[in-house]
Design a protein around this motif. Sequence first.
Motif, PDB file in Angstrom:
ATOM      1  N   GLU A  65     -15.739  18.916 -44.446  1.00  0.00           N
ATOM      2  CA  GLU A  65     -14.938  18.248 -45.394  1.00  0.00           C
ATOM      3  C   GLU A  65     -13.129  18.490 -45.370  1.00  0.00           C
ATOM      4  OE1 GLU A  65     -18.663  17.758 -46.683  1.00  0.00           O
ATOM      5  OE2 GLU A  65     -17.512  19.946 -46.285  1.00  0.00           O
ATOM      6  N   GLU A  66     -13.120  19.737 -44.443  1.00  0.00           N
ATOM      7  CA  GLU A  66     -11.701  20.385 -44.254  1.00  0.00           C
ATOM      8  C   GLU A  66     -11.256  19.599 -43.022  1.00  0.00           C
ATOM      9  OE1 GLU A  66     -11.064  24.729 -45.389  1.00  0.00           O
ATOM     10  OE2 GLU A  66     -13.131  24.606 -44.640  1.00  0.00           O
ATOM     11  N   LEU A  67     -12.131  18.981 -42.249  1.00  0.00           N
ATOM     12  CA  LEU A  67     -11.861  18.227 -40.910  1.00  0.00           C
ATOM     13  C   LEU A  67     -12.025  16.677 -41.014  1.00  0.00           C
ATOM     14  CD1 LEU A  67     -13.525  20.962 -38.732  1.00  0.00           C
ATOM     15  CD2 LEU A  67     -10.926  20.953 -39.365  1.00  0.00           C
ATOM     16  N   PRO A  68     -10.981  16.105 -41.644  1.00  0.00           N
ATOM     17  CA  PRO A  68     -11.344  14.403 -41.874  1.00  0.00           C
ATOM     18  C   PRO A  68     -11.184  13.846 -40.441  1.00  0.00           C
ATOM     19  CG  PRO A  68      -9.964  15.307 -43.610  1.00  0.00           C
ATOM     20  CD  PRO A  68      -9.961  16.358 -42.501  1.00  0.00           C
ATOM     21  N   PHE A  69     -10.829  14.449 -39.634  1.00  0.00           N
ATOM     22  CA  PHE A  69     -10.748  13.694 -38.019  1.00  0.00           C
ATOM     23  C   PHE A  69     -12.050  14.004 -37.257  1.00  0.00           C
ATOM     24  CE2 PHE A  69      -9.073  18.283 -37.745  1.00  0.00           C
ATOM     25  CZ  PHE A  69     -10.033  18.594 -36.524  1.00  0.00           C
ATOM     26  N   MET A  70     -13.004  14.576 -38.021  1.00  0.00           N
ATOM     27  CA  MET A  70     -14.161  14.757 -37.201  1.00  0.00           C
ATOM     28  C   MET A  70     -15.319  13.776 -37.780  1.00  0.00           C
ATOM     29  SD  MET A  70     -16.768  18.119 -37.386  1.00  0.00           S
ATOM     30  CE  MET A  70     -18.203  18.395 -36.285  1.00  0.00           C
TER      31      MET A  70
ATOM     32  N   PHE B 243      -4.532  26.859 -35.421  1.00  0.00           N
ATOM     33  CA  PHE B 243      -4.727  25.510 -36.073  1.00  0.00           C
ATOM     34  C   PHE B 243      -5.601  25.685 -37.375  1.00  0.00           C
ATOM     35  CE2 PHE B 243      -7.077  21.194 -35.594  1.00  0.00           C
ATOM     36  CZ  PHE B 243      -6.125  20.720 -36.142  1.00  0.00           C
ATOM     37  N   GLY B 244      -6.599  26.302 -37.225  1.00  0.00           N
ATOM     38  CA  GLY B 244      -7.139  26.897 -38.613  1.00  0.00           C
ATOM     39  C   GLY B 244      -6.251  27.186 -39.874  1.00  0.00           C
TER      40      GLY B 244
ATOM     41  N   LEU C  61     -14.737  18.401 -30.187  1.00  0.00           N
ATOM     42  CA  LEU C  61     -15.057  19.970 -29.706  1.00  0.00           C
ATOM     43  C   LEU C  61     -14.220  20.918 -30.558  1.00  0.00           C
ATOM     44  CD1 LEU C  61     -16.294  21.777 -27.406  1.00  0.00           C
ATOM     45  CD2 LEU C  61     -14.622  21.031 -26.126  1.00  0.00           C
ATOM     46  N   THR C  62     -12.978  20.622 -30.847  1.00  0.00           N
ATOM     47  CA  THR C  62     -12.194  21.607 -31.605  1.00  0.00           C
ATOM     48  C   THR C  62     -12.628  21.826 -33.013  1.00  0.00           C
ATOM     49  OG1 THR C  62     -10.317  20.774 -30.772  1.00  0.00           O
ATOM     50  CG2 THR C  62      -9.972  21.878 -32.784  1.00  0.00           C
ATOM     51  N   ALA C  63     -13.229  20.652 -33.564  1.00  0.00           N
ATOM     52  CA  ALA C  63     -13.978  20.601 -35.098  1.00  0.00           C
ATOM     53  C   ALA C  63     -15.062  21.671 -34.923  1.00  0.00           C
ATOM     54  CB  ALA C  63     -14.275  19.366 -35.410  1.00  0.00           C
ATOM     55  N   ALA C  64     -15.902  21.618 -33.900  1.00  0.00           N
ATOM     56  CA  ALA C  64     -17.030  22.296 -33.792  1.00  0.00           C
ATOM     57  C   ALA C  64     -16.877  23.896 -33.546  1.00  0.00           C
ATOM     58  CB  ALA C  64     -17.701  21.839 -32.356  1.00  0.00           C
ATOM     59  N   ILE C  65     -15.599  23.898 -32.753  1.00  0.00           N
ATOM     60  CA  ILE C  65     -15.198  25.448 -32.726  1.00  0.00           C
ATOM     61  C   ILE C  65     -14.823  26.048 -34.256  1.00  0.00           C
ATOM     62  CG2 ILE C  65     -13.686  27.016 -31.729  1.00  0.00           C
ATOM     63  CD1 ILE C  65     -13.637  24.902 -29.400  1.00  0.00           C
ATOM     64  N   LEU C  66     -14.241  25.201 -34.781  1.00  0.00           N
ATOM     65  CA  LEU C  66     -13.771  25.649 -36.208  1.00  0.00           C
ATOM     66  C   LEU C  66     -14.836  25.957 -37.036  1.00  0.00           C
ATOM     67  CD1 LEU C  66     -10.559  23.248 -36.665  1.00  0.00           C
ATOM     68  CD2 LEU C  66     -10.606  25.850 -36.591  1.00  0.00           C
ATOM     69  N   ILE C  67     -15.719  24.861 -37.123  1.00  0.00           N
ATOM     70  CA  ILE C  67     -17.010  25.057 -38.008  1.00  0.00           C
ATOM     71  C   ILE C  67     -17.946  26.436 -37.574  1.00  0.00           C
ATOM     72  CG2 ILE C  67     -19.246  23.906 -38.674  1.00  0.00           C
ATOM     73  CD1 ILE C  67     -17.375  21.436 -38.728  1.00  0.00           C
ATOM     74  N   ARG C  68     -18.072  26.309 -36.395  1.00  0.00           N
ATOM     75  CA  ARG C  68     -19.181  27.555 -35.807  1.00  0.00           C
ATOM     76  C   ARG C  68     -18.558  28.865 -35.741  1.00  0.00           C
ATOM     77  NH1 ARG C  68     -22.606  24.964 -37.631  1.00  0.00           N
ATOM     78  NH2 ARG C  68     -24.186  23.703 -36.578  1.00  0.00           N
ATOM     79  N   THR C  69     -17.412  28.912 -35.345  1.00  0.00           N
ATOM     80  CA  THR C  69     -16.552  30.366 -35.429  1.00  0.00           C
ATOM     81  C   THR C  69     -15.920  30.738 -36.504  1.00  0.00           C
ATOM     82  OG1 THR C  69     -14.825  29.479 -34.082  1.00  0.00           O
ATOM     83  CG2 THR C  69     -16.923  29.987 -32.746  1.00  0.00           C
ATOM     84  N   LEU C  70     -15.109  29.851 -37.164  1.00  0.00           N
ATOM     85  CA  LEU C  70     -14.256  30.199 -38.155  1.00  0.00           C
ATOM     86  C   LEU C  70     -14.733  29.803 -39.778  1.00  0.00           C
ATOM     87  CD1 LEU C  70     -10.724  29.547 -36.460  1.00  0.00           C
ATOM     88  CD2 LEU C  70     -11.867  31.601 -36.800  1.00  0.00           C
TER      89      LEU C  70
END
Length: 267
Positions: free
Chosen positions: A183-188, A138-139, A169-178
């Motif tokens: 700003e890259e995740l407007p659905f968050m 997804f990233g 939850l998905t956005a948090a994983i993307l931010i914290r691990t990747l």
Amino acid sequence: MNIIERNFFRLLRAGAFATDETIEPLSAWKWNRLFQLSEMHDVSPLVYEGIKRCSNQFFVQVPEPLLQQWSQAKIHSTEDNDLLMSDHLTNPILNHQLQNILDAEDSKTETRTALLHLLGIARFILNAGIPVKRTVEFGIFLRQSGKNIDFAMLNDWITRLKLEQMAQLTAAILIRTLNFTPEELPFMKPLSDELMNQLIRNIFSQRNSHAEEWYFSQGKDIFVHTSNSQAMLWHVRRSAQYLKYYPSEAMTNFFTAFAHSLSHIEE
């Protein structure tokens, strides 16, 4: 995260997104555990690309036999597609909404694909465990096609499918691990650092109690070998834990999974 986990995600980011990462020193045993972790999450080729990118660093000293194994690793499709496919939901009302969304002709392909990625991650969390591979995929999609996604429409779909908590939850994983940015995740929706850390702790706390099976046995045989007496209890606990993230889907998903497991009983 411990040092193996930190290096795992650094190498994964380096391989998937060509970022510059600083690798901490690992013993031969820890390099082997990192390889097992990459194999279990089916991201070994990406981690190997990260190793090659970081190979000039002093602490990237992978034992040669292990490096050979890494170089020959391939992506494997081992998922149970009946349970983890993202183009349908087990809740009939939500599934009807989803099919209407997918059949609509006034939406961009990239927006529909983004939704399917989110649904795939949600279903993987409910059925199988930590969605490392799917989250990385997804990233990569967001980095390559994000500018073509209609995020206003995507947010509307997320609301219609009651997917808000799973999207967070998905956005948090993307931010914290990747290392994605909000700003890259407007659905968050805005989340505090403390809340994001709590979400990550919750999802990465799902480890087997046996040290030797650390990270490597969660959910592996669920719904395939029902002679495994722990499989159903594992899934009951997982469904209960993630009920708050997707209550409309979690219960119907559990009963669907139970029925699916019965069909695989070995006589």
